[in-house]
Design an enzyme around this catalytic site. Structure first.
Site, PDB file in Angstrom:
ATOM      1  N   ARG A  36       0.819  -1.218   0.000  1.00 41.68           N
ATOM      2  CA  ARG A  36       0.000   0.000   0.000  1.00 41.68           C
ATOM      3  C   ARG A  36       0.853   1.269   0.000  1.00 41.68           C
ATOM      4  NH1 ARG A  36      -5.810  -0.323   1.860  1.00 41.68           N
ATOM      5  NH2 ARG A  36      -6.199  -2.531   1.956  1.00 41.68           N
ATOM      6  N   ARG A  40      -3.709   6.700   0.825  1.00 37.76           N
ATOM      7  CA  ARG A  40      -4.257   7.928   1.409  1.00 37.76           C
ATOM      8  C   ARG A  40      -3.293   8.729   2.269  1.00 37.76           C
ATOM      9  NH1 ARG A  40      -9.809   5.210   3.287  1.00 37.76           N
ATOM     10  NH2 ARG A  40      -8.294   3.551   3.525  1.00 37.76           N
ATOM     11  N   ARG A  49      -7.015  11.589  -6.126  1.00 34.99           N
ATOM     12  CA  ARG A  49      -8.254  10.961  -5.667  1.00 34.99           C
ATOM     13  C   ARG A  49      -9.387  11.968  -5.516  1.00 34.99           C
ATOM     14  NH1 ARG A  49     -12.277   9.024  -3.461  1.00 34.99           N
ATOM     15  NH2 ARG A  49     -12.307   7.410  -1.844  1.00 34.99           N
ATOM     16  N   ASP A  85      -7.004  -2.699  -7.025  1.00 36.93           N
ATOM     17  CA  ASP A  85      -7.488  -3.223  -5.750  1.00 36.93           C
ATOM     18  C   ASP A  85      -7.768  -4.713  -5.892  1.00 36.93           C
ATOM     19  OD1 ASP A  85      -8.071  -2.580  -3.004  1.00 36.93           O
ATOM     20  OD2 ASP A  85     -10.157  -3.041  -3.463  1.00 36.93           O
ATOM     21  N   TYR A 162     -14.652 -12.017   1.103  1.00 39.57           N
ATOM     22  CA  TYR A 162     -15.360 -10.782   0.738  1.00 39.57           C
ATOM     23  C   TYR A 162     -16.676 -11.079   0.030  1.00 39.57           C
ATOM     24  CZ  TYR A 162     -12.046  -7.235   2.177  1.00 39.57           C
ATOM     25  OH  TYR A 162     -11.282  -6.392   2.926  1.00 39.57           O
TER      26      TYR A 162
HETATM   27  O1  CP3 Z   1       0.035  -1.455  -2.441  1.00 37.86           O
HETATM   28  C1  CP3 Z   1      -0.343  -0.545  -3.197  1.00 37.86           C
HETATM   29  O2  CP3 Z   1       0.016   0.635  -3.080  1.00 37.86           O
HETATM   30  C2  CP3 Z   1      -1.203  -0.921  -4.384  1.00 37.86           C
HETATM   31  C3  CP3 Z   1      -2.593  -0.737  -4.260  1.00 37.86           C
HETATM   32  C4  CP3 Z   1      -3.456  -1.592  -3.359  1.00 37.86           C
HETATM   33  C5  CP3 Z   1      -4.653  -1.106  -2.802  1.00 37.86           C
HETATM   34  N1  CP3 Z   1      -5.299  -2.124  -2.193  1.00 37.86           N
HETATM   35  C6  CP3 Z   1      -5.118   0.275  -2.926  1.00 37.86           C
HETATM   36  C7  CP3 Z   1      -6.223   0.754  -2.097  1.00 37.86           C
HETATM   37  C8  CP3 Z   1      -3.372  -2.940  -3.007  1.00 37.86           C
HETATM   38  C9  CP3 Z   1      -2.263  -3.937  -3.288  1.00 37.86           C
HETATM   39  C10 CP3 Z   1      -4.552  -3.259  -2.283  1.00 37.86           C
HETATM   40  C11 CP3 Z   1      -4.868  -4.603  -1.791  1.00 37.86           C
HETATM   41  C12 CP3 Z   1      -6.068  -4.783  -0.967  1.00 37.86           C
HETATM   42  N2  CP3 Z   1      -7.331  -4.259  -1.142  1.00 37.86           N
HETATM   43  C13 CP3 Z   1      -6.161  -5.675   0.127  1.00 37.86           C
HETATM   44  C14 CP3 Z   1      -5.039  -6.524   0.614  1.00 37.86           C
HETATM   45  C15 CP3 Z   1      -4.128  -5.621   1.288  1.00 37.86           C
HETATM   46  C16 CP3 Z   1      -3.489  -6.093   2.491  1.00 37.86           C
HETATM   47  O3  CP3 Z   1      -2.803  -5.209   2.998  1.00 37.86           O
HETATM   48  O4  CP3 Z   1      -3.591  -7.237   2.903  1.00 37.86           O
HETATM   49  C17 CP3 Z   1      -7.463  -5.620   0.627  1.00 37.86           C
HETATM   50  C18 CP3 Z   1      -7.991  -6.379   1.824  1.00 37.86           C
HETATM   51  C19 CP3 Z   1      -8.203  -4.745  -0.186  1.00 37.86           C
HETATM   52  C20 CP3 Z   1      -9.657  -4.401  -0.080  1.00 37.86           C
HETATM   53  C21 CP3 Z   1      -9.809  -2.981   0.279  1.00 37.86           C
HETATM   54  N3  CP3 Z   1      -9.600  -1.950  -0.607  1.00 37.86           N
HETATM   55  C22 CP3 Z   1     -10.065  -2.421   1.553  1.00 37.86           C
HETATM   56  C23 CP3 Z   1     -10.346  -3.203   2.815  1.00 37.86           C
HETATM   57  C24 CP3 Z   1     -10.013  -1.028   1.404  1.00 37.86           C
HETATM   58  C25 CP3 Z   1     -10.119   0.023   2.483  1.00 37.86           C
HETATM   59  C26 CP3 Z   1     -11.454   0.650   2.569  1.00 37.86           C
HETATM   60  C27 CP3 Z   1     -11.377   1.889   3.448  1.00 37.86           C
HETATM   61  O5  CP3 Z   1     -12.099   2.833   3.118  1.00 37.86           O
HETATM   62  O6  CP3 Z   1     -10.608   1.926   4.430  1.00 37.86           O
HETATM   63  C28 CP3 Z   1      -9.723  -0.759   0.051  1.00 37.86           C
HETATM   64  C29 CP3 Z   1      -9.565   0.560  -0.575  1.00 37.86           C
HETATM   65  C30 CP3 Z   1      -8.194   0.909  -1.045  1.00 37.86           C
HETATM   66  N4  CP3 Z   1      -7.370   0.083  -1.743  1.00 37.86           N
HETATM   67  C31 CP3 Z   1      -7.566   2.197  -0.919  1.00 37.86           C
HETATM   68  C32 CP3 Z   1      -6.339   2.099  -1.598  1.00 37.86           C
HETATM   69  C33 CP3 Z   1      -5.343   3.190  -1.824  1.00 37.86           C
HETATM   70  C34 CP3 Z   1      -8.155   3.418  -0.252  1.00 37.86           C
HETATM   71  C35 CP3 Z   1      -9.145   3.977  -1.202  1.00 37.86           C
HETATM   72  C36 CP3 Z   1      -9.486   5.435  -0.988  1.00 37.86           C
HETATM   73  O7  CP3 Z   1     -10.436   5.698  -0.242  1.00 37.86           O
HETATM   74  O8  CP3 Z   1      -8.830   6.282  -1.607  1.00 37.86           O
END
Ligand code: CP3
Length: 353
Positions: A36, A40, A49, A85, A162
């Site tokens: 990640r 954010r 964003r 994602d 999920y």
């Molecule tokens: O690593 C990176 O920088 C690449 C991008 C990436 C994202 N998500 C961007 C993201 C990767 C590799 C993921 C994987 C991901 N997504 C996982 C596995 C990650 C881990 O650490 O085990 C999971 C469980 C998800 C599903 C998901 N997507 C969740 C639970 C959330 C959070 C929701 C929230 O509002 O807190 C997301 C959203 C997400 N994915 C964001 C980003 C940058 C935030 C989105 C935003 O609001 O801008």
């Protein structure tokens, strides 16, 4: 890596710190990237964003490419990760995906029975997710030639969780209930996920990523025997399918007691969370390469603590080749960006050989 792949890979990429470490080879300094790393906590991400929903961002190749490239350049990390994602692939099964502001992902209707599994579609992600491959092409064109690009997908269990819960969960009650009560439906769903995830990873490799990571983020909720019976065959199918094309990182959280079975499922690099000691684990399972495993909260601490915690990880990894520094899980929102840059420089400077 197969000989074929090695032959066609640019030597700058082939000899990059990150790919050398994935293969268990010696490096001039320990490579680091952070799960990640684009997100954010970073003002540049927030600026992109601001005008879009998260899903719009994921489906816009130019913007996703920008987010990936910004993070790699700003942090000076040794690998870039595709900005995407885990969950959009579930749309290919016919589920509706939304991200609710402040609440997280929602999938509907949740898959709770054999009838629900039978209603799922199985589109080919190769044709249904073109925005991902377009982003990969754009990123690869702009990335420095010695910086590998990592693709990724969710592992079948984490995606199934999920699809079944319909949202993030603490206890995974619906997931485990389906798993225990209806093996047929469970294995049908997991088999379907394993097929689409394999195709998705192959398509990312075809589009130009140099490594892939399989995220089994929620698998730590399972007892080892349940992992072996209900998950291992499906993760194995995915990992065997892409084996030898590019290095594969197999990652989960809370996996200390699952590692034996996760290793049997496959992967070239095992991603460890911060509960798991590196040296002991490595010796026990003979992993050729390890990724991890600083507690992401260490990035909120002062510099002295951060240095000490990072040093503990480096000391634990020792001089054995095959360590990729990372966090034990993703960077959290509100992490101070300066501390992230400090960590990257610290790892490079203190391991320069
Ligand atoms: O690593 C990176 O920088 C690449 C991008 C990436 C994202 N998500 C961007 C993201 C990767 C590799 C993921 C994987 C991901 N997504 C996982 C596995 C990650 C881990 O650490 O085990 C999971 C469980 C998800 C599903 C998901 N997507 C969740 C639970 C959330 C959070 C929701 C929230 O509002 O807190 C997301 C959203 C997400 N994915 C964001 C980003 C940058 C935030 C989105 C935003 O609001 O801008």
């Amino acid at each position: 890596m197969t000989n074929l792949q090695t032959a066609v890979l640019d030597p700058h990429l082939h000899n990059s710190r990150f790919l050398r470490a994935c293969r268990g080879e010696s490096v001039d300094a320990t490579p680091i990237w952070l799960m990640r790393q684009a997100g954010r906590y970073m003002p540049e991400y927030q600026a992109v964003r601001a005008g879009h929903t998260f899903l719009e961002l994921c489906k816009n190749p130019e913007l996703s490419a920008k987010v990936t490239l910004d993070a790699q350049r700003i942090l000076g990390v040794d690998a870039a990760i595709l900005f995407a994602d885990l969950l959009p692939i579930l749309e290919t099964l016919g589920l509706k995906l939304e991200y609710l502001e402040g609440e997280g992902p929602r999938l509907s209707p949740p898959v709770r029975s054999a009838a629900d599994v039978n209603r799922l579609t199985e589109l080919d992600p190769k044709t249904s997710m073109p925005f991902v491959y377009d982003a990969i092409g754009l990123i690869r064109r702009e990335l420095p030639r010695d910086i590998p690009l990592i693709g990724f997908a969710g592992a079948p269990f984490t995606l199934a969780a999920y699809a079944i819960e319909g949202e993030s969960s603490r206890n995974f009650i619906h997931t485990k209930t389906l798993m225990y009560n209806d093996r047929g439906a469970w294995h049908a769903l997991m088999g379907m996920l394993a097929r689409v995830v394999s195709k998705y990873l192959h398509a990312q490799i075809d589009a130009g990523v140099q490594a892939v990571q399989l995220f089994d983020s929620w698998v730590g909720t399972l007892a080892p025997e349940d992992y072996r019976e209900f998950v291992l065959p499906h993760s194995y199918a995915v990992l065997q399918s892409v084996k030898g094309r590019v290095p594969v990182i197999h990652f989960g959280v809370g996996t200390s007691t699952l590692l034996q079975f996760m290793a049997a499922a496959g992967g070239d690099v095992m991603g460890l969370d911060w509960h798991t000691p590196i040296a002991l684990t490595r010796e026990k399972f003979q992993f050729k390469a390890i990724q991890g495993n600083l507690d992401p909260i260490a990035l909120f601490a002062n510099r002295e603590v951060l240095k000490r915690k990072a040093m503990q990880v480096l000391d634990d990894a020792g001089d054995t080749p095959g360590h990729i520094f990372n966090l034990g899980h993703g960077i959290l929102p509100k992490t101070p960006v300066d501390n992230v840059k400090f960590l990257v420089d610290f790892v490079h400077e203190s391991t320069r050989r």
